[in-house]
Design an enzyme around this catalytic site. Structure first.
Site, mmCIF file in Angstrom:
data_model
loop_
_atom_site.group_PDB
_atom_site.id
_atom_site.type_symbol
_atom_site.label_atom_id
_atom_site.label_comp_id
_atom_site.label_asym_id
_atom_site.label_seq_id
_atom_site.Cartn_x
_atom_site.Cartn_y
_atom_site.Cartn_z
ATOM 1 N N HIS A 85 63.173 52.774 28.865
ATOM 2 C CA HIS A 85 63.881 54.035 29.113
ATOM 3 C C HIS A 85 64.699 53.995 30.398
ATOM 4 O O HIS A 85 65.590 54.805 30.583
ATOM 5 C CB HIS A 85 62.935 55.244 29.042
ATOM 6 N N ASP A 227 57.354 50.072 26.323
ATOM 7 C CA ASP A 227 58.475 50.604 27.103
ATOM 8 C C ASP A 227 58.917 49.636 28.209
ATOM 9 O O ASP A 227 58.661 49.859 29.386
ATOM 10 C CB ASP A 227 58.064 51.960 27.692
ATOM 11 N N SER A 655 58.712 55.063 37.262
ATOM 12 C CA SER A 655 58.911 54.332 36.017
ATOM 13 C C SER A 655 59.408 52.945 36.327
ATOM 14 O O SER A 655 60.323 52.774 37.135
ATOM 15 C CB SER A 655 59.928 55.033 35.142
HETATM 16 N N1 ARG Z 1 58.241 60.617 30.453
HETATM 17 C C1 ARG Z 1 58.748 59.397 30.970
HETATM 18 C C2 ARG Z 1 59.553 59.663 32.267
HETATM 19 O O1 ARG Z 1 59.451 60.690 32.839
HETATM 20 C C3 ARG Z 1 59.511 58.632 29.945
HETATM 21 C C4 ARG Z 1 60.789 59.216 29.486
HETATM 22 C C5 ARG Z 1 61.546 58.451 28.446
HETATM 23 N N2 ARG Z 1 61.128 58.687 27.093
HETATM 24 C C6 ARG Z 1 61.516 59.731 26.305
HETATM 25 N N3 ARG Z 1 61.042 59.825 25.082
HETATM 26 N N4 ARG Z 1 62.353 60.643 26.705
HETATM 27 O O2 ARG Z 1 60.616 59.204 32.545
HETATM 28 N N1 GLU Z 2 58.648 58.351 33.154
HETATM 29 C C1 GLU Z 2 58.689 58.696 34.559
HETATM 30 C C2 GLU Z 2 59.854 57.990 35.258
HETATM 31 O O1 GLU Z 2 60.885 57.770 34.666
HETATM 32 C C3 GLU Z 2 57.375 58.448 35.172
HETATM 33 C C4 GLU Z 2 56.414 59.442 34.683
HETATM 34 C C5 GLU Z 2 55.907 60.329 35.776
HETATM 35 O O2 GLU Z 2 56.557 61.317 36.110
HETATM 36 O O3 GLU Z 2 54.825 60.008 36.290
HETATM 37 O O4 GLU Z 2 59.825 57.738 36.428
#
Ligand code: ARG
Ligand code: GLU
Length: 720
Positions: A85, A227, A655
């Protein structure tokens, strides 16, 4: 006296008592603050193995990837791992219906096939210095009591440049220095950064792996997403940062991570370095309520409307799916985060938690005869109450209009075109029209679908007008009543029909016969300008509140630091390099239920649903699963690991962060948090909060067995 106190803050190790595993620690303070605890938990390294100011250490293999993620170097040839991502927009930019790398994945089978990514950078942190004394001395020269220099990036970075001198920067191409404020502006650190701008895409799994579970599973544990993506950093022949060139060579980094494929057990030591973006640990109770009732609520409601339309269009048309996949993912991500945040605020009564801390400070201040801290709290309470209406308007404008409606960003600087047309200077007209055309295509790029934008605009504008009274809307919106009897749909149709940016056709017609009148009266240009004017007006009215807030917040945090004295504490995240440590662990989401720490490919197969795009499993992966062709990446019981969870304290920006075992070897790549844990940005939740990490064995298995790019493993160092 006052000054002495401030100066001592920087040197002293302070403050609020923290729960085990809580914390995003600054590397220069790690040894004093946390090292004994880390060792007690199982760490086998010395502090200087992790961070050493004068020689290469593990921290040198941790980088900022792009503008908001972390990455890690895993080979002496500059090979880099981050999340799928995080590389998503690059993968998407290289994709088309013919080469659909989003769907099929991409693997360079030689260095020549690696794909350049203009605009993408990778940043190394060469040096971290405590410059509190220096900054405080400089700030004292500023006699304005309301000066906001103490938080101004421009001012602080100016100081940083002065400190190192122009010559240093000239002699070190790609090097930048930055001073950042910590603890609300009570402490300062300077970062010397090296920024590489030739970064190439090496590989990415198909989205059905890299994004498996997509938005349903996002922010969820148990998780089954692979991921990750792979890039390579290039440098000029001397190892210095350089723009993309065929002659560049793979970077020879100072450090890279060894990789462990021994796997993890519950309770194993785990730590992570990375760039957490923003937390609000020092919120007052009033800010908690504001975040819940305004920021999060507006975001949840507006995005819900927008996403429904977007998803419907994406499911109808594969080309819209490619165009809007990145926008959709970005939108739902913050949306679900806001939902989880509000859940935790309520569930764990954060308002009360913060209030107790405030009350404690008030009582302590009384005893110590320090009236400034309770005064700061009164000011904060007043400001949060006074800015309510403006803040609501600002969030509504931002979520419903500026972020929600794409045509609110059409090019508006058209005065030079108008001038050229008025002067009737053919050469100038040609030149200006060319520039306008470029600007139009930057707006209506390959990922823009006017029909989708139109549908979304209709829904959002209606809701915006329902919630915001006409007097508090952008001035141009008055047309909705005047010309369209309040019908927002007709207004949107009118914008698309009449604007030169409403369609390719409209633009071409204008190009054939450009006119001053068309530009001066263009409705989308007026719409966009009016939205911008309203935004500026709200921002200007909010500025006084913001400034007052920042000044009082600094005092409040200073009070907390003074009250808690020598107990180790960490500053809010601000996208600087931090370390967090804890244990590999599952958690109990509710009574009589326990989620284990490790997921496997069995779970991928359990979730498989060929009728739901989010849970399709690629044939090749099924084949490997069915033949149990897991090679040396299998667990001792023969299953294939996918992801694991840990108690580390992380947030957005983490991330892509390297997850390391007690020996400092790479065991996984962080990519998410469980939604029960996102409230940890305000208050760490030891029993609920888990970082979600893709197991490095799954990464290697996918590179090697799935993609057939095993040649990449030859440059890595595996500790088996
Ligand atoms: N939750 C994760 C972050 O905050 C992954 C986001 C990417 N994935 C998604 N399905 N949008 O970045
Ligand atoms: N997916 C998040 C990022 O892009 C990390 C998830 C979180 O907030 O801990 O940094």
């Amino acid at each position: 006296m006052k000054k002495k106190f401030i100066l001592s803050l920087a040197a002293v190790v302070f403050s609020l008592p923290v729960v085990a595993d809580e914390g995003m620690w600054l590397l220069p303070l790690l040894k004093q603050q946390k090292f004994p605890e880390m060792q007690a938990l199982g760490l086998k390294l010395q502090d200087y193995d992790i961070y050493s100011p004068d020689s290469a250490s593990l921290k040198d293999a941790v980088v900022i990837f792009g503008g908001g993620c972390t990455g890690e170097i895993v080979s002496p040839d500059g090979l880099l791992l981050t999340n799928h991502h995080c590389g998503y927009s690059q993968i998407q930019k290289h994709s088309s219906l013919e080469h659909d790398y989003l769907t099929d994945g991409f693997w360079a089978m030689s260095r020549e096939q690696e794909l350049p990514n203009p605009g993408l950078t990778v940043t190394f942190i060469d040096k971290i210095e405590d410059v509190t004394d220096y900054v405080m001395k400089e700030l004292e020269k500023d006699t304005d009591p309301n000066s906001m220099n103490f938080l101004s990036p421009k001012y602080l970075n100016g100081l940083a440049k002065e400190k190192v001198g122009e010559k240093f920067l000239q002699d070190n191409p790609g090097t930048e220095v930055e001073i950042k404020a910590f603890y609300g502006g009570n402490v300062y650190y300077m970062f010397t950064k090296k920024i590489y701008s030739d970064v190439r895409l090496v590989g990415a799994p198909p989205s059905a792996i890299g994004k498996f579970g997509a938005d349903t599973d996002n922010w969820m544990w148990p998780r089954h997403t692979g991921d990750f993506s792979v890039f390579r950093v290039y440098a000029d022949a001397n190892g210095n940062p350089a723009e993309y060139s065929e002659n560049n060579v793979p970077l020879r980094p100072k450090r890279w991570f060894k990789i462990s494929i021994k796997g993890v057990e519950e309770d194993d030591y785990a730590m992570m370095m990375g760039f957490p973006g923003r937390t609000n640990k020092y919120y007052t109770s009033w800010e908690v309520a504001e975040r819940r009732d305004i920021d999060n609520t507006v975001r949840i409601n507006m995005r819900d409307l927008r996403q429904k339309v977007m998803l419907e269009e994406m499911l109808k048309d594969p080309s819209v799916r490619i165009q809007y996949s990145s926008k959709y993912a970005g939108s739902t991500n913050a949306y679900k985060n806001a939902i989880g945040c509000n859940w935790a605020i309520g569930k764990r009564n954060f308002e009360q938690v913060k209030k107790e801390e405030q009350d404690k400070l008030i009582a302590w201040s009384k005893k110590m005869c320090e009236p400034a801290y309770p005064e700061a709290l009164l000011i904060l309470e007043q400001i949060i109450s006074d800015r309510k209406d403006l803040r609501f308007r600002s969030w509504m404008l931002d979520e419903a209009i500026s972020r929600g409606i794409e045509f609110s960003k059409v090019p508006t600087s058209v005065q030079s075109v108008i001038n050229a047309l008025k002067e009737k200077d053919r050469e100038k007209i040609r030149e200006q029209m060319h520039l306008l055309e470029l600007a139009y295509h930057r707006f209506a790029d390959k990922d823009y679908a006017p029909e989708v934008d139109k549908k979304i605009a209709k829904v959002l504008l209606k809701e915006y007008c329902r919630q915001i009274s006409p007097k508090k809307q952008p001035a141009y919106f008055s047309l909705i009543d005047k010309k369209f009897k309040g019908d927002t749909d007709c207004f949107v149709d009118y914008l698309f029909e009449k604007s030169i940016f409403g369609s390719e056709d409209n633009f071409n017609k204008f190009k054939a016969r450009p006119s001053v009148k068309a530009l001066e009266h263009d409705p989308m240009i007026q719409f966009a300008r009016s939205v911008q004017d309203e935004k500026n007006a709200i921002a200007a009215s909010l500025k006084d509140f913001e400034d007052g807030y920042s000044l009082a917040h600094r005092t409040y945090v200073k009070g907390l630091l003074a009250m808690y004295g020598n107990q180790a504490n960490f500053p809010d995240a601000n996208f600087t390099l931090r370390l967090t440590y804890g244990q590999v662990k599952g958690y109990s989401p509710r009574d009589c239920d326990y989620y284990g720490h490790q997921t496997t490919l069995d779970g991928v197969m359990e979730k498989e649903d060929s009728t739901n795009w989010e849970f399709v499993v690629p044939e090749r992966l099924k084949e490997l699963y069915n033949t149990r062709d897991f090679g040396r990446y299998r667990m001792s019981d023969g299953r294939m690991p996918v992801a694991f969870s840990a108690t580390t304290h992380t947030t957005g920006g983490n991330s892509g962060s390297p997850v390391l075992n007690a020996n400092g070897e790479l065991i996984g790549i962080n990519f998410d948090r469980n939604w029960e844990g996102v409230g940890g940005d305000i208050q760490y939740l030891p029993d609920y909060q888990r970082s979600i990490i893709v197991d490095i064995r799954y990464v290697l298995f996918l590179i090697d067995k799935y993609a057939g790019a095993g040649y990449l493993l030859e440059e890595m160092e595996l500790a088996e």
